[in-house]
Design a protein around this motif. Sequence first.
Motif, PDB file in Angstrom:
ATOM      1  N   UNK A  62       0.836  -1.263  -0.137  1.00 50.30           N
ATOM      2  CA  UNK A  62       0.100   0.007  -0.085  1.00 50.30           C
ATOM      3  C   UNK A  62       0.951   1.296   0.015  1.00 50.30           C
ATOM      4  N   UNK A  63       1.997   1.444   0.883  1.00 48.86           N
ATOM      5  CA  UNK A  63       2.736   2.297   0.931  1.00 48.86           C
ATOM      6  C   UNK A  63       3.518   2.878  -0.388  1.00 48.86           C
ATOM      7  N   UNK A  64       4.122   1.468  -0.963  1.00 50.56           N
ATOM      8  CA  UNK A  64       4.800   1.804  -2.284  1.00 50.56           C
ATOM      9  C   UNK A  64       3.746   2.204  -3.238  1.00 50.56           C
ATOM     10  N   UNK A  65       2.540   1.607  -3.378  1.00 53.57           N
ATOM     11  CA  UNK A  65       1.580   2.113  -4.390  1.00 53.57           C
ATOM     12  C   UNK A  65       1.115   3.543  -4.190  1.00 53.57           C
ATOM     13  N   UNK A  66       1.011   3.986  -2.946  1.00 49.77           N
ATOM     14  CA  UNK A  66       0.999   5.202  -2.401  1.00 49.77           C
ATOM     15  C   UNK A  66       1.775   6.302  -3.265  1.00 49.77           C
ATOM     16  N   UNK A  67       3.005   5.998  -3.100  1.00 51.95           N
ATOM     17  CA  UNK A  67       4.000   6.749  -3.605  1.00 51.95           C
ATOM     18  C   UNK A  67       3.916   6.892  -5.067  1.00 51.95           C
ATOM     19  N   UNK A  68       3.744   5.958  -5.666  1.00 55.64           N
ATOM     20  CA  UNK A  68       3.682   5.744  -7.004  1.00 55.64           C
ATOM     21  C   UNK A  68       2.386   6.621  -7.470  1.00 55.64           C
ATOM     22  N   UNK A  69       1.418   6.407  -6.905  1.00 54.58           N
ATOM     23  CA  UNK A  69      -0.029   7.073  -7.452  1.00 54.58           C
ATOM     24  C   UNK A  69       0.041   8.703  -7.124  1.00 54.58           C
ATOM     25  N   UNK A  70       0.996   9.144  -5.843  1.00 53.14           N
ATOM     26  CA  UNK A  70       1.220  10.590  -5.752  1.00 53.14           C
ATOM     27  C   UNK A  70       2.102  11.204  -6.474  1.00 53.14           C
ATOM     28  N   UNK A  71       2.929  10.502  -7.221  1.00 54.52           N
ATOM     29  CA  UNK A  71       4.094  10.913  -7.951  1.00 54.52           C
ATOM     30  C   UNK A  71       3.504  11.142  -9.505  1.00 54.52           C
ATOM     31  N   UNK A  72       2.253  10.295  -9.734  1.00 50.84           N
ATOM     32  CA  UNK A  72       1.522  10.463 -11.047  1.00 50.84           C
ATOM     33  C   UNK A  72       0.457  11.555 -10.790  1.00 50.84           C
ATOM     34  N   UNK A  73       0.054  11.858  -9.583  1.00 57.09           N
ATOM     35  CA  UNK A  73      -1.065  12.568  -9.387  1.00 57.09           C
ATOM     36  C   UNK A  73      -0.672  13.750  -8.448  1.00 57.09           C
ATOM     37  N   UNK A  74       0.587  14.269  -8.583  1.00 56.74           N
ATOM     38  CA  UNK A  74       1.338  15.409  -7.677  1.00 56.74           C
ATOM     39  C   UNK A  74       0.264  16.769  -7.575  1.00 56.74           C
ATOM     40  N   UNK A  75      -0.387  16.745  -8.662  1.00 63.61           N
ATOM     41  CA  UNK A  75      -1.314  18.065  -8.595  1.00 63.61           C
ATOM     42  C   UNK A  75      -2.281  18.038  -7.492  1.00 63.61           C
ATOM     43  N   UNK A  76      -2.545  16.909  -6.671  1.00 64.04           N
ATOM     44  CA  UNK A  76      -3.192  16.824  -5.470  1.00 64.04           C
ATOM     45  C   UNK A  76      -2.543  17.779  -4.230  1.00 64.04           C
ATOM     46  N   UNK A  77      -1.456  17.931  -4.426  1.00 69.60           N
ATOM     47  CA  UNK A  77      -0.848  18.652  -3.491  1.00 69.60           C
ATOM     48  C   UNK A  77      -1.079  20.249  -3.704  1.00 69.60           C
ATOM     49  N   UNK A  78      -1.199  20.694  -5.069  1.00 67.99           N
ATOM     50  CA  UNK A  78      -1.176  21.973  -5.212  1.00 67.99           C
ATOM     51  C   UNK A  78      -1.317  22.253  -6.776  1.00 67.99           C
ATOM     52  N   UNK A  79      -2.082  23.194  -7.361  1.00 67.57           N
ATOM     53  CA  UNK A  79      -1.995  23.491  -8.641  1.00 67.57           C
ATOM     54  C   UNK A  79      -0.812  23.822  -9.228  1.00 67.57           C
ATOM     55  N   UNK A  80      -0.151  23.631 -10.404  1.00 67.31           N
ATOM     56  CA  UNK A  80       1.159  24.004 -10.688  1.00 67.31           C
ATOM     57  C   UNK A  80       2.171  23.350 -10.249  1.00 67.31           C
ATOM     58  N   UNK A  81       1.965  22.296  -9.301  1.00 71.27           N
ATOM     59  CA  UNK A  81       2.938  21.689  -8.724  1.00 71.27           C
ATOM     60  C   UNK A  81       3.457  20.660  -9.514  1.00 71.27           C
ATOM     61  N   UNK A  82       4.887  20.152  -9.542  1.00 68.41           N
ATOM     62  CA  UNK A  82       5.282  19.165 -10.680  1.00 68.41           C
ATOM     63  C   UNK A  82       6.526  18.382  -9.830  1.00 68.41           C
ATOM     64  N   UNK A  83       6.490  17.089 -10.342  1.00 69.74           N
ATOM     65  CA  UNK A  83       7.386  15.967  -9.810  1.00 69.74           C
ATOM     66  C   UNK A  83       8.838  16.368 -10.111  1.00 69.74           C
ATOM     67  N   UNK A  84       9.830  16.277  -9.099  1.00 67.18           N
ATOM     68  CA  UNK A  84      11.153  16.336  -9.679  1.00 67.18           C
ATOM     69  C   UNK A  84      11.707  14.950 -10.004  1.00 67.18           C
ATOM     70  N   UNK A  97      -9.780   6.669  -3.686  1.00 64.96           N
ATOM     71  CA  UNK A  97     -10.017   7.732  -4.887  1.00 64.96           C
ATOM     72  C   UNK A  97      -8.861   7.889  -5.876  1.00 64.96           C
ATOM     73  N   UNK A  98      -7.507   7.739  -5.284  1.00 62.67           N
ATOM     74  CA  UNK A  98      -6.526   7.848  -6.174  1.00 62.67           C
ATOM     75  C   UNK A  98      -6.303   6.698  -7.184  1.00 62.67           C
ATOM     76  N   UNK A  99      -6.689   5.502  -6.646  1.00 64.46           N
ATOM     77  CA  UNK A  99      -6.857   4.343  -7.763  1.00 64.46           C
ATOM     78  C   UNK A  99      -7.998   4.481  -8.683  1.00 64.46           C
ATOM     79  N   UNK A 100      -8.762   5.364  -8.423  1.00 61.33           N
ATOM     80  CA  UNK A 100     -10.018   5.428  -9.264  1.00 61.33           C
ATOM     81  C   UNK A 100     -11.083   4.757  -9.043  1.00 61.33           C
TER      82      UNK A 100
END
Length: 231
Positions: free
Chosen positions: A111-133, A219-222
Amino acid sequence: MRLVIARCSVDYAGRLTAHLPLATRLLLVKADGSVLVHSDGGSYKPLNWMSPPAKLTVGQPDDAAAEQGVIEVWTVQSAKTDDRLIINLREVLHDSSHDLGVDPGLVKDGVEAHLQKLLAEQVERLGDGWSLVRREYMTAIGPVDLLVKDATGGSVAVEIKRRGEIDGVEQLTRYLELMNRDPLLAPVAGIFAAQEIKPQARVLAEDRGIRCVTLDYDDMRGIDDSEHRLF
């Protein structure tokens, strides 16, 4: 890795100044160039350290230091800044080196590893205009889950847990202390993200200026659309 137990005093010079008086300490010299100074208390956190890239030079004390009992002077010079860690050794109690080989890294639960992958793909959940380094941004003490940029271009370190507890906040705090020493990243803000964040962990995080974000895994998994729930 080289392990040295010695009676020593330690000074950090550069953008910050700090002094550790004479005491018996554990010195860790790692293959990546980092040098960490530990005591027998304070749990896992070093008293002071120099993160890589850095160069360790071993020298002889001057006459004044030699008269005070210093037998060796370690100077750990950062390759990026003028920061230096200066260790004056009075007595070496133990000195050994060990080849640890290549570490496979931390294996997180599914679950934790999947959360990381999902949030990396959906980084806009942290804020508009945000991007993954990048994911798994490596520091001298381990990888922070995500390094992202906010809408203004500021660096943000994100630590992700299935259940957010005080240990996770402490872990992120250590990463932030280290990353904020890097002039190419600083200032680095922090986000503590989890499916559930314990009240004590939230209080500690907010007290340290770390933003808390609760993640909805379904929600992140759709699987579950939180915007159209009846309850």
